[in-house]
Design an enzyme around this catalytic site. Structure first.
Site, PDB file in Angstrom:
ATOM      1  N   GLU A 138      31.678 -12.383  11.341  1.00 23.82           N
ATOM      2  CA  GLU A 138      32.151 -11.252  10.533  1.00 23.82           C
ATOM      3  C   GLU A 138      33.572 -11.507  10.047  1.00 23.82           C
ATOM      4  OE1 GLU A 138      30.476  -8.981   9.346  1.00 23.82           O
ATOM      5  OE2 GLU A 138      28.675  -8.941  10.574  1.00 23.82           O
ATOM      6  N   HIS A 190      31.808 -10.267   0.707  1.00 27.74           N
ATOM      7  CA  HIS A 190      31.541 -10.459   2.133  1.00 27.74           C
ATOM      8  C   HIS A 190      30.122 -10.973   2.336  1.00 27.74           C
ATOM      9  CE1 HIS A 190      32.017  -9.129   6.476  1.00 27.74           C
ATOM     10  NE2 HIS A 190      30.704  -9.239   6.373  1.00 27.74           N
ATOM     11  N   GLU A 191      29.170 -10.380   1.619  1.00 23.74           N
ATOM     12  CA  GLU A 191      27.782 -10.810   1.730  1.00 23.74           C
ATOM     13  C   GLU A 191      27.612 -12.254   1.290  1.00 23.74           C
ATOM     14  OE1 GLU A 191      25.485  -9.231   3.148  1.00 23.74           O
ATOM     15  OE2 GLU A 191      26.412  -7.271   3.338  1.00 23.74           O
ATOM     16  N   HIS A 197      28.563 -14.607   3.982  1.00 27.14           N
ATOM     17  CA  HIS A 197      27.549 -14.836   5.013  1.00 27.14           C
ATOM     18  C   HIS A 197      26.537 -15.893   4.568  1.00 27.14           C
ATOM     19  CE1 HIS A 197      28.587 -12.106   8.186  1.00 27.14           C
ATOM     20  NE2 HIS A 197      28.594 -11.050   7.397  1.00 27.14           N
TER      21      HIS A 197
END
Length: 269
Positions: free
Chosen positions: A187, A128-129, A132
């Protein structure tokens, strides 16, 4: 210290920070500003690297032989060059439960997050990071934080060059990184990136589901002993878990993990 979102920073950061992580005294930015139109990827990388270097110097970083570092390297050694990104990973040995990533490719995982997450769950969180960073959400976050700080000195806000920050200002930028928030769309896109990252690499995508279920448990008042509420500015973790379950079912990758609970002992593998 203020509570923050990482995004993980994951989940650019996924959760919250408390007073243990040293971000320095928040002071008024005295440096010159930069307009949104002139803020480049290079600017974001420069400011991110300087801020992360500052955090690395002012927080306890797990050494190369530390069990936390060994575990993280086993999981992510092959992902230092991921999807065109050059990434570097370190563990902060603090009580905060968090992870974050920055525009320069720095990924920082907190030991207390590792204590409660399985390997599959950590893969999902850091995926997920990475999302981003790949989606340039981290660039947007640091640009916004920098411009906000620069606006405090209106007389200098017309400069078209990113200022060189002093130590106090680097502490402020470090706090701004941790205090940045992402939109629901960002997100959601990072969640999708994480799922695709897991699927493409043959990892168990159900780890993304159980990670969010644990975050949902942490957000419940009765489950907070020793933890602070995570994802306090994020979309509902339980709903995100269900979205992952539906996609895994559609892909034929769903395996019922049973009841998800918070571990009572540190997870070491």
């Amino acid at each position: 210290m203020k509570k923050t979102i990482f995004s993980l920073v994951l989940l650019g950061t996924i959760g919250f920070m408390n007073a243990q992580l040293n971000l320095g005294n928040i002071t008024k930015a005295a440096g010159k500003g930069v307009s949104a139109l002139t803020f480049t990827n290079a600017d974001a990388v420069k400011l991110s690297k300087e801020s992360v270097d500052w955090m690395d110097k002012n927080n306890p970083v797990a050494g190369p032989k530390d069990p936390y570092t060994v575990r993280l390297n086993k999981l992510f050694a092959k992902h230092k060059s991921q999807d065109g990104l050059n990434l570097n990973y370190k563990v902060y040995k603090v009580k905060d439960i968090n992870a974050f990533a920055c525009a320069d490719g720095s990924v920082r995982v907190f030991s207390s997050l590792m204590d409660i997450m399985t390997n599959d769950e950590l893969l999902a969180v850091i995926g997920h990071e990475i999302g981003h960073v790949k989606n340039e959400d981290t660039k947007d976050a640091i640009k916004s934080a920098y411009l906000k700080a620069a606006a405090l000195d209106a007389a200098s806000a017309s400069s078209k060059t990113v200022a060189t920050l002093n130590d106090s200002q680097l502490g402020q930028m470090a706090n701004a990184i941790m205090d940045a928030s992402h939109s629901k769309k960002q997100e959601s896109e990072a969640d999708t990136y994480s799922y695709d990252f897991m699927k493409a690499n043959g990892y168990n995508v159900v780890g993304a589901y159980t990670a969010f279920k644990k975050l949902a448990l942490l957000s419940e008042g009765s489950q907070q002993s020793g933890f602070q509420k995570m994802f306090n500015s994020h979309p509902d973790s339980a709903k995100r878990a269900e979205a992952i379950k539906k996609r895994a079912e559609k892909d034929g990758l769903w395996k019922d993990p049973g009841t998800v609970t918070l571990p009572t002992a540190k997870l070491t593998k």
